[in-house]
Design a protein around this motif. Structure first.
Motif, short mmCIF file in Angstrom:
data_model
loop_
_atom_site.label_atom_id
_atom_site.label_comp_id
_atom_site.label_asym_id
_atom_site.label_seq_id
_atom_site.Cartn_x
_atom_site.Cartn_y
_atom_site.Cartn_z
N CYS A 139 0.82 -1.21 0.00
CA CYS A 139 0.00 0.00 0.00
C CYS A 139 0.85 1.27 0.00
O CYS A 139 1.49 1.59 1.00
N PRO A 140 0.87 2.02 -1.12
CA PRO A 140 1.67 3.24 -1.14
C PRO A 140 1.12 4.31 -0.20
O PRO A 140 1.86 5.16 0.27
N GLY A 187 2.69 3.61 2.91
CA GLY A 187 4.11 3.94 2.78
C GLY A 187 4.36 5.43 2.91
O GLY A 187 5.37 5.86 3.48
N LEU A 188 3.44 6.24 2.41
CA LEU A 188 3.62 7.69 2.45
C LEU A 188 3.15 8.27 3.78
O LEU A 188 3.63 9.30 4.23
N SER A 246 -7.09 5.86 -1.15
CA SER A 246 -7.47 6.41 -2.45
C SER A 246 -7.63 5.29 -3.47
O SER A 246 -7.59 5.50 -4.67
N PHE A 247 -7.81 4.09 -2.98
CA PHE A 247 -8.16 2.93 -3.78
C PHE A 247 -7.14 2.59 -4.86
O PHE A 247 -7.44 2.58 -6.04
N VAL A 248 -5.93 2.33 -4.42
CA VAL A 248 -4.93 1.80 -5.34
C VAL A 248 -5.28 0.35 -5.66
O VAL A 248 -5.12 -0.13 -6.77
N GLY A 249 -5.77 -0.36 -4.63
CA GLY A 249 -6.26 -1.72 -4.84
C GLY A 249 -5.21 -2.82 -4.79
O GLY A 249 -5.52 -4.00 -4.91
N GLU A 250 -3.94 -2.43 -4.61
CA GLU A 250 -2.87 -3.43 -4.65
C GLU A 250 -2.93 -4.37 -3.43
O GLU A 250 -2.48 -5.51 -3.50
N GLN A 278 -13.76 0.06 1.05
CA GLN A 278 -14.77 0.80 0.29
C GLN A 278 -16.15 0.58 0.93
O GLN A 278 -16.97 1.49 1.01
#
Ligand code: SF4
Ligand code: FES
Lengths: 139, 247
Positions: B161-162, B165-166, B208-212, B228
């Motif tokens: 999840c970025p 990570g951020l 923000s729904f990257v979905g990874e 979601q």
């Protein structure tokens, strides 16, 4: 560690740990991340187009004489691109509804397909209504 | 026939000596097609360098302790077959987005804290006395939450999840999936206790729904779906007049 990670081993109190930082180009590392960034980016031209629409509405408010619609080929091309982005967002968003919305009818879960179908149906109805209103006003 | 061999690169980091982690290469025999990446690490530890540190336990995808980055992707190393990589080399790094304690071992304190914050247990307003018997559930009621109860706390989703990570404050995928697991449980009455953690600014709305997360999850939990759904749930609860009903 991979390049680009900024180094910093914490000092002082034990245990010392190394805290890696996200490299700037993290979103280039995986296809899925890149697609995500592209998806997010498509919101920018759409926002610009909507700002333009607001400006048009503002001009239209001062009466038909002061109004002239933007009709340059460049603007039409830009609009078509924005329409593509908007469709992409709408379709992916509505398709997700099947995964996210949990509905029950007479004690049984409503199948995701039905929910997605209903979403697209509502979308169609809303579009027709808005188009009818706009065309009605234009007459 | 010459023995098949494979190059394994692993992160090495000794907090007493190293300022930054480095990669070390090992050339090891790839003797058996059923070998997984964890077997390679065990081979290195047993025959090449006993100081290599990493976590594992069950070796069968159950305990969730052997998660690492394998060629840049979060994987359970006990379920990552080397035949899928060979003849390429394999790079094993600690799970991304977490502080590194030593070699391949990460500090999971933050995740443990988040897990605890959503109260992953059945909360009752009033406990039944033991003599009153069990809380009964139908199969349909179990199906409501079963998927989310499959989570083995392996943290692969956090590494993918970025957003986490951020911003490490983000509650993150697995904790939300587990909160949902309990909120959907017909025996549970703890929704009100969990909502403040889920609905605050570092909760589900940070996503923000990257979905990874759902792509890498080895158990099919689909934490992105849980997040979601929770967004929708907290919104209807906020907007609709009956949304704040007691449950
Ligand atoms: S949701 Fe999946 S990836 Fe995340 S901790 Fe649970 S099992 Fe692992
Ligand atoms: S060692 Fe238990 S999940 Fe891999």
């Amino acid at each position: 560690m991979t390049e680009g990670d900024e180094a910093e081993a914490s000092t002082g109190a034990t245990p010392r740990v190394y805290k890696p930082e996200m490299p700037r180009g993290w979103w280039l590392r995986r296809r899925h991340y890149l697609l995500y960034m592209v998806r997010e980016f498509t919101a920018v031209p759409m926002a610009l187009w909507l700002l333009w629409l607001l400006a048009e509405i503002h001009r239209a408010a001062s009466g038909p004489k002061a109004y002239y619609p933007a009709a340059s080929p460049a603007f039409i091309v830009f609009s078509v691109i924005c329409l593509g982005f908007a469709m992409y967002h709408s379709i992916t968003f509505l398709s997700l509804a099947g995964v996210i919305i949990h509905l029950k009818f007479m004690g049984k879960p409503v199948p995701p397909r039905t929910i997605v179908g209903a979403m697209f149906g509502l979308w169609l109805v809303a579009s027709v209504v808005i188009a009818a209103v706009l065309i009605g006003f234009a007459r | 026939m010459a023995e098949k061999r494979i190059t394994i690169r692993t992160t090495r980091f000794d907090p007493d000596k190293d300022k930054v982690p480095r990669l070390q290469s090992y050339d090891i025999p790839f003797s058996d097609d059923s070998m997984v990446v964890l077997d390679a690490l065990n081979h290195i530890k047993a025959h090449v360098d006993g100081s290599l540190s990493y976590r594992w336990s069950c070796r069968m995808g159950i305990c969730g302790s052997c998660g690492m980055m394998v060629n840049g992707v979060p994987k359970l190393t006990c379920s990552a077959f080397m035949r899928d990589y060979w003849p390429r080399s394999i790079t094993v790094e600690p799970l991304q987005n977490f502080p590194i304690v030593r070699d391949l071992v990460i500090d999971m304190e933050d995740f443990m804290h988040k897990l605890k914050s959503i109260k992953p247990w059945i909360i009752r307003k009033q406990e039944y006395p033991l003599g009153a018997g069990e809380h009964r559930q139908t199969m349909d009621q179990i199906d409501e939450f079963r998927q989310f109860s499959e989570c083995i706390n392996c943290m692969l989703c956090y590494a993918a999840c970025p957003v986490y990570g951020l911003n490490n404050e983000f509650l993150g995928p697995a904790a939300t999936a587990l909160a949902r697991r309990y909120n959907l449980d017909s025996r549970d009455q703890g929704l009100k206790d969990r909502l403040p953690v889920l609905a605050n600014s570092e909760g589900v709305w940070e996503c923000s729904f990257v979905g990874e997360c759902s792509v890498v999850c080895p158990k099919g939990v689909d934490p992105a779906k849980a997040i979601q759904q929770t967004k929708l749930d907290t919104t209807t609860r906020f907007v609709l007049p009956y949304g704040n009903r007691e449950e």
